[in-house]
Design an enzyme around this catalytic site. Structure first.
Site, PDB file in Angstrom:
ATOM      1  N   TRP A   1      52.697  15.956   3.962  1.00  0.00           N
ATOM      2  CA  TRP A   1      52.988  16.991   5.091  1.00  0.00           C
ATOM      3  C   TRP A   1      52.003  17.026   6.162  1.00  0.00           C
ATOM      4  O   TRP A   1      50.960  17.587   6.120  1.00  0.00           O
ATOM      5  CB  TRP A   1      53.890  17.670   5.044  1.00  0.00           C
ATOM      6  CG  TRP A   1      54.076  18.606   6.069  1.00  0.00           C
ATOM      7  CD1 TRP A   1      53.492  19.613   7.014  1.00  0.00           C
ATOM      8  CD2 TRP A   1      55.275  19.061   6.824  1.00  0.00           C
ATOM      9  NE1 TRP A   1      53.391  19.990   8.027  1.00  0.00           N
ATOM     10  CE2 TRP A   1      55.278  19.366   7.624  1.00  0.00           C
ATOM     11  CE3 TRP A   1      56.442  18.328   6.433  1.00  0.00           C
ATOM     12  CZ2 TRP A   1      56.295  19.938   8.227  1.00  0.00           C
ATOM     13  CZ3 TRP A   1      57.507  19.000   6.803  1.00  0.00           C
ATOM     14  CH2 TRP A   1      57.629  19.566   8.389  1.00  0.00           C
TER      15      TRP A   1
ATOM     16  N   ASN B   1      66.444  22.679   4.540  1.00  0.00           N
ATOM     17  CA  ASN B   1      64.814  22.953   4.386  1.00  0.00           C
ATOM     18  C   ASN B   1      64.230  23.773   3.690  1.00  0.00           C
ATOM     19  O   ASN B   1      64.087  24.604   4.276  1.00  0.00           O
ATOM     20  CB  ASN B   1      64.119  22.325   5.168  1.00  0.00           C
ATOM     21  CG  ASN B   1      62.478  22.401   5.813  1.00  0.00           C
ATOM     22  OD1 ASN B   1      61.852  22.242   4.942  1.00  0.00           O
ATOM     23  ND2 ASN B   1      62.100  23.366   7.062  1.00  0.00           N
ATOM     24  N   GLU B   2      63.459  23.825   2.784  1.00  0.00           N
ATOM     25  CA  GLU B   2      63.142  24.952   1.996  1.00  0.00           C
ATOM     26  C   GLU B   2      64.369  26.282   1.849  1.00  0.00           C
ATOM     27  O   GLU B   2      63.353  27.638   2.190  1.00  0.00           O
ATOM     28  CB  GLU B   2      61.588  25.219   2.768  1.00  0.00           C
ATOM     29  CG  GLU B   2      61.167  24.559   2.676  1.00  0.00           C
ATOM     30  CD  GLU B   2      59.118  24.897   2.465  1.00  0.00           C
ATOM     31  OE1 GLU B   2      59.627  25.899   4.371  1.00  0.00           O
ATOM     32  OE2 GLU B   2      57.963  24.155   3.212  1.00  0.00           O
TER      33      GLU B   2
ATOM     34  N   TYR C   1      51.377  23.608  -1.120  1.00  0.00           N
ATOM     35  CA  TYR C   1      50.633  24.158  -0.304  1.00  0.00           C
ATOM     36  C   TYR C   1      49.722  24.933  -0.985  1.00  0.00           C
ATOM     37  O   TYR C   1      50.310  26.196  -0.603  1.00  0.00           O
ATOM     38  CB  TYR C   1      51.755  24.525   1.019  1.00  0.00           C
ATOM     39  CG  TYR C   1      51.993  24.209   1.992  1.00  0.00           C
ATOM     40  CD1 TYR C   1      52.231  23.370   2.718  1.00  0.00           C
ATOM     41  CD2 TYR C   1      53.693  23.553   1.565  1.00  0.00           C
ATOM     42  CE1 TYR C   1      52.650  22.439   3.433  1.00  0.00           C
ATOM     43  CE2 TYR C   1      54.883  22.695   2.451  1.00  0.00           C
ATOM     44  CZ  TYR C   1      53.981  22.064   3.526  1.00  0.00           C
ATOM     45  OH  TYR C   1      54.462  21.194   3.756  1.00  0.00           O
TER      46      TYR C   1
ATOM     47  N   GLU D   1      56.991  17.365  -0.437  1.00  0.00           N
ATOM     48  CA  GLU D   1      56.028  17.963   1.082  1.00  0.00           C
ATOM     49  C   GLU D   1      54.931  18.161   0.000  1.00  0.00           C
ATOM     50  O   GLU D   1      55.001  19.236  -0.214  1.00  0.00           O
ATOM     51  CB  GLU D   1      56.401  19.464   1.919  1.00  0.00           C
ATOM     52  CG  GLU D   1      57.329  18.803   2.666  1.00  0.00           C
ATOM     53  CD  GLU D   1      57.956  20.181   3.703  1.00  0.00           C
ATOM     54  OE1 GLU D   1      56.574  21.081   3.973  1.00  0.00           O
ATOM     55  OE2 GLU D   1      59.185  20.615   4.341  1.00  0.00           O
TER      56      GLU D   1
ATOM     57  N   TRP E   1      64.359  15.568  10.080  1.00  0.00           N
ATOM     58  CA  TRP E   1      64.945  16.297  10.540  1.00  0.00           C
ATOM     59  C   TRP E   1      66.365  16.078  10.894  1.00  0.00           C
ATOM     60  O   TRP E   1      66.268  15.116  11.823  1.00  0.00           O
ATOM     61  CB  TRP E   1      64.446  17.232  10.846  1.00  0.00           C
ATOM     62  CG  TRP E   1      63.808  18.441  10.854  1.00  0.00           C
ATOM     63  CD1 TRP E   1      63.396  19.299  11.987  1.00  0.00           C
ATOM     64  CD2 TRP E   1      62.906  18.293   9.652  1.00  0.00           C
ATOM     65  NE1 TRP E   1      61.490  19.752  10.855  1.00  0.00           N
ATOM     66  CE2 TRP E   1      62.056  19.585   9.467  1.00  0.00           C
ATOM     67  CE3 TRP E   1      62.977  18.195   8.157  1.00  0.00           C
ATOM     68  CZ2 TRP E   1      61.581  19.964   9.020  1.00  0.00           C
ATOM     69  CZ3 TRP E   1      62.479  18.654   7.314  1.00  0.00           C
ATOM     70  CH2 TRP E   1      61.450  20.112   7.162  1.00  0.00           C
TER      71      TRP E   1
END
Ligand SMILES: *[C@@H]1O[C@H](CO)[C@@H](O)[C@H](O)[C@H]1NC(C)=O
Ligand SMILES: *[C@@H]1O[C@H](CO)[C@@H](O)[C@H](O)[C@H]1NC(C)=O
Length: 443
Positions: free
Chosen positions: A384, A221-222, A302, A342, A104
């Site tokens: 991740w 991010n996302e 994920y 990720e 980040w």
């Protein structure tokens, strides 16, 4: 003694002492870390579906990536005592043969160690933390993907930008989709981009825009919208912000930071999504990644969160399909590299001698290895996320200290080495040295 005498003599003395103490405290960090020499590094670029590193003679070498996420590098670099964690993580990452770390480059609002305290107002001490992380990465020959804002509330995120605008008396709807739409907020974000990209590193003296240890800028991010009706707004925002970065910095790659869901338009691909919900977030992998100034596509994976109740085999099948679909999009539709920025798995249950996490990780690693062998668009995967010891406060269900899980640790190194092997085969001039984890593993 006369009070006047005391004032004249003692106060200047105290003044000198405290200036000296302040200087010592401030310079202490720097003196610990003199930048006299930095490893030579080149910028990463793309050539069609490949990441390439440009050599001195203008030649390009294709690279496939094994890397990781440690989102906390800047935060832990602000104060001297925790900087050792950052150095250790980057050193251990390099020792696992990994080459890219995603982290980040944002911390917005009034949290501890916030980088951006209010729009365009920065905490210099935190910026120096980011400077440190970049210098340490380069020292280990690691390149960083720097993400510029969070979709989620952690570290401020887009919700903080919306609050800033409201606090400034701007008529902004409280929907977080205003982040993508409202001119005032877009202006804040551009100011932020400009401050980061044009930053001159206080330790190395190198401008971020000139720093080859930065692999790429990631817009967010996302990114997700509150409703699918904001899809055109997100699309416009990506195009505008990517063009803005390129206007300031032509040397670095830019990516979006997507999770990779297919939108409502991509009906023929919707069965690849983990559920119907995924198409209604306003993002679309194909359209968003196709934007001209987006150099490579980003995807997350994920299975443990997306299809939590599925059996392990079903998760692995799902994952295979998910990876294949995106690699194929990169290869045939986008004609850009696809980086799985990720991949997380929470399970570490041992069944018949095999850990679940390793099984899923190996599924993705095998896909990338296959892609590399065929020189296809599946350009790499970043696990991740990795920690060093004693960092429980940064943990989530997907975090691990890699070397505390020998089978996972071995899998990561094996992936680094087999990717390297593809490109060093028969090349006597690029011998792998004894210190390299792949020494003895390269055929
Ligand atoms: C890009 O790759 C192609 C095919 O591999 C190669 O012929 C070309 O020279 C590369 N471009 C540059 C600028 O090196
Ligand atoms: C604020 O914006 C909304 C929607 O654009 C508008 O309907 C409303 O009148 C505005 N309020 C003020 C005080 O300008």
């Amino acid at each position: 003694m006369e009070p006047q005498w005391r004032e004249r003599r003692v106060y200047p003395l105290l003044g000198i002492l405290s200036v000296a103490a302040l200087l010592y405290m401030n310079l202490g960090d720097k003196f610990r870390f003199p930048i006299l020499w930095q490893p030579k590094m080149s910028f990463v670029g793309t050539n069609s579906t490949h990441f390439v590193i440009n050599g001195d003679a203008g030649e390009q070498s294709v690279v496939y990536i094994n890397g990781w996420n440690s989102y906390w590098l800047m935060e832990e670099s602000v104060w001297s005592p925790s900087r050792a964690r950052v150095s250790k993580m980057l050193r251990r990452g390099a020792q696992m043969g990994m080459t890219v770390c995603r982290t980040w480059a944002f911390s917005d609002g009034n949290g501890p160690n916030a980088l951006q305290i209010s729009p365009g107002v920065f905490n210099e001490k935190v910026f120096q933390g980011l400077d440190f992380a970049i210098v340490e990465a380069r020292r280990q020959r690691i390149r960083l993907i720097l993400s510029l804002v969070n979709n989620l509330n952690a570290f401020g995120g887009k919700a903080q930008y919306v609050r800033w605008a409201q606090e400034a008396g701007v008529n902004v709807s409280s929907s977080t989709d205003s982040f993508f739409a409202h001119p005032t907020i877009k202006g804040y974000y551009k100011e932020y981009i400009k401050a980061i990209v044009t930053r001159k590193n206080s330790l190395s003296g190198i401008k971020y825009s000139e720093e080859p240890a930065i692999f790429a800028w990631e817009l967010m991010n996302e990114p997700r919208c509150a409703s699918s009706s904001s899809a055109p707004v997100l699309q416009t925002w990506i195009a505008e912000m990517a063009a803005f970065i390129k206007s300031l910095d032509q040397k670095h790659l830019v990516t979006v930071g997507l999770e990779g869901f297919y939108g409502l338009e991509a009906t023929e691909r919707s069965e690849v999504n983990p559920g119907e919900w995924a198409a209604s977030l306003g993002s679309d992998f194909i359209q968003n990644s196709a934007i001209k100034n987006i150099d490579f596509a980003s995807v997350h994976a994920y299975p443990d969160s997306w299809i939590p109740h599925a059996a392990l085999e079903a998760k692995a099948n799902y994952l295979s399909h998910w990876v294949d679909s995106h690699v194929s999009d990169g290869e045939y539709v986008l004609k850009k590299p696809v980086l799985f920025t990720e991949f997380g798995s929470s399970l570490h249950i041992k069944k018949q001698g095999i850990y679940d996490r390793d099984f899923l990780l190996k599924t993705v690693y095998d896909k990338i290895y296959d892609s590399a062998k065929k020189r296809q668009a599946g350009a790499g995967v970043l696990i991740w996320q990795l920690l060093v010891e004693g960092m429980e406060e940064y943990g989530d269900q997907f975090s691990l200290v890699a070397w505390e899980h020998p089978s996972t640790y071995e899998l990561i190194i094996e992936q680094s080495c087999r990717l390297l092997n593809i490109f060093t085969k028969g090349e006597t001039n690029r011998k792998v040295h004894r210190g390299n984890p792949c020494f003895g593993r390269i055929s």
